[in-house]
Design an enzyme around this catalytic site. Sequence first.
Site: not given
Length: 389
Positions: A131, A372
């Site tokens: 998070p 990514e």
Amino acid sequence: MESGSQFRLTPAQSAFCAQVRTLAETDLAPLATAGAPGHVNRPLLAAMGRHGLLARLFPGGADGRAEAAALDLCLLRESLAQVSTEAETALALQGLGTYPVVQNGTEEQIAHWLPKVVAGEAVAAFALSEPGSGSDAASLSLAATPTAGSGGADGADGWTLSGEKIWISNAPEADFYSVFARTTPEAGSRGVTAFLVPADRPGLGGEHLDMISPHPIGRVTFDNVPVTRADLLGEVDQGFRVAMRTLDLFRPSVGAFAVGMAQAALDASVTHAGQREAFGGVLKDLQAVSHSLAEMATRIEAARLLVYSAAEAYDSGEKRIAGRSAMAKLFATETAQYVVDAAVQIHGAAALQHGHLLEHLYREVRAPRIYEGASEVQRTIIGRELYRS
């Protein structure tokens, strides 16, 4: 469209790409369509196992550590994405979740999991994001606490994992997770350790997340999940290198995924513009439309060449590939966003209807600019590389 100069595909590579597209059309796409959105499609994975596509990810075989060539990975992902983004993503996620094991795991770990992955029987997940730690992967905080009596981090025989991971593809349905946890507080990237965590470990939980794309993505929770030295992937406090090694291999192929989606959008637009009658003719005869198609085609070809170039640099063992890989991912994913949006404009309102190819691609194309390493991170990498001596 084939790429030019030294990046032209060989006849064998072109034949392989055509074979993958045909297989995707005849077998994989129907299975993908039949799957439940947001959930792991195990029949699809099993089919890719039967047809040997998952084995292409691991050329060393079920017992080997050999990596797939980055260019082969790009060709595979681009070809699948042109036909079925679900099939492409299912295959890519198997590779992303399993490569930390292939590259850094023990012989026992590889022998246990790799044959099942290659057969499409085991589902892998790459559990890095948190998070409070997305693109800034070095700041993750999932705690790996040494168990009582096992000493400090380096001398520990066991740990318990506490915290959570979020936006994890294949979660919470994966059979095992490559997990990156904090073993040394306040140590940045030097205090992260990688673990292989089977899904049946006590204290491991999770939930699905409802995202705009139909892929399985979820949250993974760790409530004092036990792990031992037998679960290590690599060395203690060296897990960041484990993560980056896998991402270095896969980053150019994210660009290939984007190129495949963009090509599908362009192909659909060329067909539509050549048939759709408007203003006394067909759309392709309108300069505004033909110029848009030309711009789309040019950007796709440029993106494809950047992706192939970065992949070949990786395969040839070049030392400084970070900048080239970042350029490939950045340009290809931004190009795909542009091309899909332009394709929607050419198709008009029909492309916004649920179930239309472009409605599907419009939802799919947004995420690769984030995962990514977001586009902003790729620009930071490129800028930093400009000043490296």
